[in-house]
Design an enzyme around this catalytic site. Structure first.
Site, short mmCIF file in Angstrom:
data_model
loop_
_atom_site.label_atom_id
_atom_site.label_comp_id
_atom_site.label_asym_id
_atom_site.label_seq_id
_atom_site.Cartn_x
_atom_site.Cartn_y
_atom_site.Cartn_z
N GLY A 128 0.81 -1.22 0.00
CA GLY A 128 0.00 0.00 0.00
C GLY A 128 0.84 1.27 0.00
O GLY A 128 0.33 2.36 0.21
N ALA A 129 2.15 1.14 -0.24
CA ALA A 129 3.04 2.30 -0.18
C ALA A 129 3.43 2.79 -1.58
O ALA A 129 4.30 3.64 -1.72
CB ALA A 129 4.29 1.96 0.63
N LEU A 131 4.94 1.02 -3.81
CA LEU A 131 6.28 0.50 -4.13
C LEU A 131 6.20 -0.85 -4.86
O LEU A 131 7.17 -1.59 -4.92
CB LEU A 131 7.11 0.39 -2.84
CG LEU A 131 7.29 1.73 -2.10
CD1 LEU A 131 8.00 1.53 -0.76
CD2 LEU A 131 8.06 2.74 -2.95
N ASP A 178 5.64 -1.56 -13.58
CA ASP A 178 6.04 -2.18 -12.32
C ASP A 178 6.53 -3.62 -12.53
O ASP A 178 7.53 -4.03 -11.94
CB ASP A 178 4.86 -2.17 -11.33
CG ASP A 178 4.32 -0.76 -11.11
OD1 ASP A 178 5.03 0.20 -11.47
OD2 ASP A 178 3.19 -0.64 -10.60
C1 GLA Z 1 1.05 2.36 -10.95
C2 GLA Z 1 0.84 1.41 -12.12
C3 GLA Z 1 1.91 1.62 -13.20
C4 GLA Z 1 2.05 3.10 -13.57
C5 GLA Z 1 2.15 3.98 -12.32
C6 GLA Z 1 2.13 5.43 -12.65
O1 GLA Z 1 2.24 2.04 -10.28
O2 GLA Z 1 0.89 0.08 -11.68
O3 GLA Z 1 1.62 0.84 -14.32
O4 GLA Z 1 0.99 3.49 -14.39
O5 GLA Z 1 1.10 3.71 -11.40
O6 GLA Z 1 3.26 5.80 -13.34
#
Ligand code: GLA
Length: 390
Positions: A128-129, A131, A178
């Site tokens: 939830g951070a 990360l 991510d």
């Molecule tokens: C979240 C999403 C990513 C990206 C970011 C914003 O982390 O999982 O795909 O869109 O927001 O940059």
């Protein structure tokens, strides 16, 4: 600093043995990430620049051939969850188990013969951070399946399947940053990623060698309700691309931005979203050039510009994130910005090593004074991407 992945790997393997009555076939780890620059550009086919955290999700896994998937997490109270791989269905699961089972579903759906597994997980990525604890959870399972079933998939291919698991199985409309960060980052580097074709360049990013540090400040504002807002921003960007007659906002050249904005007429909200995305792609390219030219300190102001754009144009910051940025800059930081999806989560702060204590103290004091929950501050060292540990 959290426990090292090696220490966690040991205890995860032991717990696996207790739960499933045998040693695991292997142990894998996949990291969370912070994004240096390039926010909300990934679902616009644009550029991003994340790096991996030392914090990981560790998985002890054994292969099964009987169609049974068993899941357990050290971070969630409860018994082993047992599922049939044949019965996995999108959006049928609202629990944490949707992430690992979604990956198994996505692999099978893509035609890979994944016939079951016993999995025990433990995470040191704060959840939830902002990360990317979910992406780390997906990627560690994907990599373990890749190795145990000899699928021969590359990191970027695993990332695509993990994104599909999250989009379709979990039902969250996230981009590809991510998962790719978790799968493909390298220690000592930031990952310059073109999210259109997933081509990538590892950019050396060793701040300590240059007398600087990068802090992560977790505001501890959980980004709840963010998914609806995230989807709205995404839809607004898609509308902008459609109105401008391009496949994605990535196709609007920075040099043509003013003309593009003029063509959007009175679509004020779409105009703001477009302006953020197009300028943010340019900021990523600028940061890459500066880093490659060895001008690391000069990225500070670019991070600050990025924050202003997310706050004023994309409108996804919050008082806590703004307070981190403003306070850190006043206390002498070189740069600061929110990172990740927004509406809470974490900010990053770039500072001279000599200023780290003063900046940290200033942020903590400002939070106390504002009556906010105490933030969690830690140093982020660019770390390794997903890997097999034993
Ligand atoms: C979240 C999403 C990513 C990206 C970011 C914003 O982390 O999982 O795909 O869109 O927001 O940059």
């Amino acid at each position: 600093m959290s426990e090292s992945s090696e220490v966690v790997a040991e205890s995860v393997a032991e717990r696996f043995q207790q739960l499933y009555g045998g040693a695991p076939d292997g142990v894998w780890a996949a990291p969370g990430r912070v994004n240096l620059i390039g926010e909300h550009t990934d679902y616009n086919d644009g550029f991003v620049m994340p790096f991996a955290l030392p914090h990981t999700v560790v998985a002890a896994v054994s292969r099964r051939t009987d169609g049974v998937l068993r899941l357990h997490s050290a971070d969630v109270d409860g018994p082993v969850v047992e599922l049939a791989v044949d019965a996995l269905a999108p959006e049928s699961d609202k629990n944490w188990t949707a992430y690992p089972s979604g990956v198994v579903w996505a692999l099978r759906e893509a035609g890979h013969a994944v016939t079951g597994a016993d999995i025990h997980l433990a995470s040191t990525v704060p959840s939830g951070a902002g990360l990317s604890s979910s992406a780390a959870l997906e990627v560690v399972v994907a990599l373990a399946m890749n190795d145990l079933f000899g699928l021969g998939l590359r990191g970027w291919q695993l990332a695509r399947l993990c994104q599909r698991a999250e989009n379709v199985y979990v039902g969250a409309p996230v981009g590809i940053m991510d998962q790719t960060a978790s799968a493909c980052c390298e220690a000592g580097h930031a990952l310059f990623l073109d999210t259109r074709d997933l081509s990538q360049r590892q950019i050396p990013f060793d701040l300590a060698a240059e007398g600087m540090r990068l802090l992560v400040v977790d505001t501890r504002v959980k980004h709840s309700h963010s998914e609806g807002e995230y989807g709205k921003r995404r839809a607004g960007c898609e509308k902008g691309a459609a109105l401008l007659g391009v496949d994605a906002l990535r196709d609007v050249p920075f040099a043509d931005l003013d003309a593009a904005l003029a063509r959007l007429g009175d679509e004020e909200e779409v105009r703001r979203l477009v302006r953020h995305v197009v300028t943010e792609d340019e900021r990523v390219e600028r940061v890459v050039s500066l880093l490659e030219a060895g001008d690391t300190r000069a990225i500070g102001p670019v991070l600050v510009e990025g924050h202003a754009s997310l706050r004023d144009d994309f409108r996804i910051s919050c008082p806590e994130l703004d307070l981190v940025v403003d306070t850190a800059l006043t206390a002498g930081a070189l740069g600061a910005r929110m990172t990740g999806g927004g509406f809470g989560g974490s900010a990053i702060v770039l500072a001279e090593e000599a200023d780290v204590l003063a900046v940290t103290k200033a942020v903590e004091e400002a939070f106390a004074q504002a009556g906010f929950k105490a933030p969690r501050v830690f140093e982020a060292v660019p770390s390794a991407g997903a890997r097999r540990m034993r």
